[in-house]
Design a protein around this motif. Structure first.
Motif, mmCIF file in Angstrom:
data_model
loop_
_atom_site.group_PDB
_atom_site.id
_atom_site.type_symbol
_atom_site.label_atom_id
_atom_site.label_comp_id
_atom_site.label_asym_id
_atom_site.label_seq_id
_atom_site.Cartn_x
_atom_site.Cartn_y
_atom_site.Cartn_z
ATOM 1 N N ARG A 148 66.995 21.932 -10.942
ATOM 2 C CA ARG A 148 67.572 21.476 -12.339
ATOM 3 C C ARG A 148 66.707 20.073 -12.278
ATOM 4 O O ARG A 148 66.527 19.712 -13.292
ATOM 5 N N ASP A 149 66.151 19.830 -11.015
ATOM 6 C CA ASP A 149 65.257 18.517 -11.089
ATOM 7 C C ASP A 149 63.980 18.627 -11.734
ATOM 8 O O ASP A 149 63.261 17.714 -12.098
ATOM 9 N N PHE A 150 63.321 19.748 -11.860
ATOM 10 C CA PHE A 150 61.970 19.987 -12.305
ATOM 11 C C PHE A 150 61.881 21.165 -13.410
ATOM 12 O O PHE A 150 60.711 21.605 -13.782
ATOM 13 N N ILE A 151 62.839 21.816 -13.614
ATOM 14 C CA ILE A 151 62.713 22.910 -14.608
ATOM 15 C C ILE A 151 62.231 22.457 -15.891
ATOM 16 O O ILE A 151 62.933 21.205 -16.470
ATOM 17 N N PRO A 152 61.129 22.906 -16.486
ATOM 18 C CA PRO A 152 60.739 22.494 -17.988
ATOM 19 C C PRO A 152 61.511 22.236 -19.024
ATOM 20 O O PRO A 152 62.593 23.143 -19.101
ATOM 21 N N HIS A 153 61.543 21.263 -19.728
ATOM 22 C CA HIS A 153 62.269 21.294 -21.158
ATOM 23 C C HIS A 153 62.224 22.596 -21.848
ATOM 24 O O HIS A 153 60.738 22.954 -22.054
ATOM 25 N N ASN A 154 63.311 23.173 -22.495
ATOM 26 C CA ASN A 154 62.926 24.384 -23.273
ATOM 27 C C ASN A 154 62.268 25.746 -22.450
ATOM 28 O O ASN A 154 61.789 26.553 -22.967
ATOM 29 N N TYR A 155 62.729 25.610 -21.345
ATOM 30 C CA TYR A 155 62.354 26.863 -20.421
ATOM 31 C C TYR A 155 63.021 28.038 -20.774
ATOM 32 O O TYR A 155 64.377 27.876 -21.299
ATOM 33 N N ILE A 156 62.272 29.026 -20.798
ATOM 34 C CA ILE A 156 62.972 30.406 -21.215
ATOM 35 C C ILE A 156 62.802 31.398 -20.453
ATOM 36 O O ILE A 156 61.674 31.550 -19.791
ATOM 37 N N ASP A 157 63.949 31.911 -19.911
ATOM 38 C CA ASP A 157 64.053 32.781 -18.648
ATOM 39 C C ASP A 157 63.858 34.211 -19.471
ATOM 40 O O ASP A 157 64.465 34.786 -20.282
ATOM 41 N N ILE A 158 62.863 35.282 -18.853
ATOM 42 C CA ILE A 158 62.431 36.211 -19.746
ATOM 43 C C ILE A 158 62.608 37.561 -18.480
ATOM 44 O O ILE A 158 62.211 38.563 -18.982
ATOM 45 N N ASN A 198 57.662 57.920 -28.176
ATOM 46 C CA ASN A 198 58.624 58.008 -29.449
ATOM 47 C C ASN A 198 58.865 56.805 -30.172
ATOM 48 O O ASN A 198 59.759 56.519 -31.138
ATOM 49 N N LYS A 199 58.179 55.679 -29.493
ATOM 50 C CA LYS A 199 58.093 54.283 -30.302
ATOM 51 C C LYS A 199 59.723 53.741 -30.221
ATOM 52 O O LYS A 199 60.058 52.960 -30.956
ATOM 53 N N ASP A 200 60.132 54.159 -29.013
ATOM 54 C CA ASP A 200 61.584 53.648 -28.604
ATOM 55 C C ASP A 200 61.510 52.652 -27.509
ATOM 56 O O ASP A 200 61.775 52.945 -26.438
ATOM 57 N N ILE A 201 61.026 51.337 -27.716
ATOM 58 C CA ILE A 201 60.798 50.396 -26.690
ATOM 59 C C ILE A 201 61.274 49.132 -27.362
ATOM 60 O O ILE A 201 61.387 48.505 -28.340
ATOM 61 N N LEU A 202 62.075 48.344 -26.247
ATOM 62 C CA LEU A 202 62.445 46.960 -26.393
ATOM 63 C C LEU A 202 61.540 45.854 -25.678
ATOM 64 O O LEU A 202 61.623 45.687 -24.687
ATOM 65 N N PRO A 203 60.617 45.605 -26.561
ATOM 66 C CA PRO A 203 59.647 44.567 -26.200
ATOM 67 C C PRO A 203 60.563 43.136 -25.951
ATOM 68 O O PRO A 203 61.378 42.956 -26.331
ATOM 69 N N ILE A 204 59.603 42.268 -25.209
ATOM 70 C CA ILE A 204 59.965 40.761 -25.141
ATOM 71 C C ILE A 204 59.059 40.187 -26.361
ATOM 72 O O ILE A 204 57.969 40.356 -26.289
ATOM 73 N N ALA A 205 59.864 39.417 -27.289
ATOM 74 C CA ALA A 205 58.997 38.616 -28.139
ATOM 75 C C ALA A 205 58.043 39.632 -29.037
ATOM 76 O O ALA A 205 57.136 39.143 -29.480
ATOM 77 N N ASN A 206 58.640 40.700 -29.512
ATOM 78 C CA ASN A 206 57.921 41.835 -30.272
ATOM 79 C C ASN A 206 56.437 42.304 -29.533
ATOM 80 O O ASN A 206 56.147 43.430 -30.226
ATOM 81 N N THR A 207 55.886 41.780 -28.678
ATOM 82 C CA THR A 207 54.802 42.119 -28.152
ATOM 83 C C THR A 207 54.754 42.517 -26.895
ATOM 84 O O THR A 207 53.864 43.638 -26.389
ATOM 85 N N TYR A 208 55.453 42.124 -25.624
ATOM 86 C CA TYR A 208 55.278 42.112 -24.454
ATOM 87 C C TYR A 208 56.340 43.106 -23.950
ATOM 88 O O TYR A 208 57.311 43.161 -24.041
ATOM 89 N N VAL A 209 55.707 44.044 -22.884
ATOM 90 C CA VAL A 209 56.471 45.204 -22.424
ATOM 91 C C VAL A 209 56.500 45.063 -20.751
ATOM 92 O O VAL A 209 55.305 44.948 -20.320
#
Length: 245
Positions: free
Chosen positions: A12-22, A112-123
Motif C-alpha cells: 500500500r505504500d508504493f502501489i502506483p496511483h490508478n494501478y489496474i490489476d489485470i 470461432n472468434k469466441d475470445i474474452l480479451p483484456i482491453a479488447n486487444t490482449y489475450v
C-alpha cells in the motif's frame, strides 16, 4: 556483527496511483480461485483498500479442467458487479477477460472468434508448467492473425525455460510478459523469484498482475518487497495504467 533482515515496504505504500490489476481469480466457483461470493466480496474490499479502482479478473479456461465459456464468465461477472454496487466500499470497476491455457480448446475458440480479451486487444495465455505446447509458434501466429496481442501470464513460472535466450525468442515473436507480483515474494519458490528478477533486469517484463486466488495469497502480497526490488518493479507496475483507457 548483527545483521538485521532487510525491511519490506508494504504494498500500500508504493502501489502506483490508478494501478489496474489485470490478472486474478475472483469470480466464484468457476476455477481454482474463490469459491463463494462472500470470498469474492472480501477480496474486492481488500483490493479497494489499496486504492485500486479497476480490476480485470481472468478466470481459467482449460480443456477438461475448467472448460468455462464466455457466457459463464459474463454471468458470474454480472453477479459480482451487482454485489459491488451493494458494498460500502469506494467505487471500484470489475471487468473480466480470461486466462487461456494454450490447448485444443483455446485453438477452437480462437477459430470461432469466441475470445474474452483484456482491453479488447490482449489475450492472456498460459502454458503447462512442465513444457511448452509443441505447436506454440503456430498458436502465437494464429493469435496475432486474429488481431490480438499475446500476453503471457507469469513467464517466470515456466521453469522448463533455462536461459534468457529462450525468453528472448518469445519476445521476438511479439509476446508480451505479465509478471506475477507474488513471484517476487518467493511465494512460488526461490527459482521462480530468481527468474522473475532476471527477466526484470533484462527489461522483458511488460506488465504485472496479482494472480490472486485467495486471501492467503493477498496477505502475502500485502507485505510488500525490499526497496531494492521496488525500484525495478515500479516502472513495470506503472505501465498497467495503460489499461485505464
Amino acid at each position: 556483527m548483527l545483521f538485521l533482515p532487510k525491511k519490506e515496504i508494504p504494498l500500500r505504500d508504493f502501489i502506483p496511483h490508478n494501478y489496474i490489476d489485470i490478472h486474478s481469480h475472483i469470480l466464484p466457483g468457476i476455477d481454482d480461485g474463490v469459491k463463494t461470493i462472500y470470498e469474492a466480496a472480501f477480496l474486492i474490499e481488500k483490493f479497494a483498500s489499496l486504492g485500486i479502482k479497476k480490476i480485470i479478473t481472468t478466470p481459467h479456461i482449460m480443456q477438461q479442467v475448467w472448460p468455462n465459456t464466455s457466457e459463464i464468465i459474463t454471468q458470474k461477472l454480472s453477479e459480482i458487479q451487482a454485489l459491488v454496487n451493494t458494498l460500502d466500499i469506494p467505487s471500484i470497476e470489475i471487468l473480466a477477460g480470461a486466462e487461456y491455457m494454450l490447448d485444443d480448446l483455446f485453438q477452437q475458440r480462437l477459430k470461432n472468434k469466441d475470445i474474452l480479451p483484456i482491453a479488447n486487444t490482449y489475450v492472456l495465455i498460459e502454458m503447462s508448467t512442465f513444457s511448452a505446447p509443441l505447436n506454440l509458434n503456430e498458436l502465437l501466429f494464429e493469435i496475432k492473425l486474429a488481431g490480438y496481442t499475446p500476453l503471457l501470464a507469469h513467464p517466470e513460472r515456466y521453469t522448463f525455460y533455462n536461459s534468457i535466450k529462450e525468453f528472448e525468442a518469445l519476445k521476438r515473436q511479439g509476446v508480451l510478459f505479465q509478471m506475477n507480483l507474488l513471484s517476487l515474494s518467493g511465494y512460488y519458490g526461490a527459482k521462480v523469484k530468481e527468474t522473475a528478477i532476471k527477466l526484470m533486469n533484462a527489461g522483458f517484463m511488460d506488465f504485472t498482475g496479482s494472480d490472486i486466488h485467495n486471501n492467503h495469497q493477498f496477505e502475502t502480497l500485502e507485505k510488500g518487497f525490499p526497496s531494492k526490488l521496488i525500484k525495478k518493479l515500479l516502472p513495470i507496475m506503472q505501465r498497467n495504467r495503460f489499461f485505464n483507457r
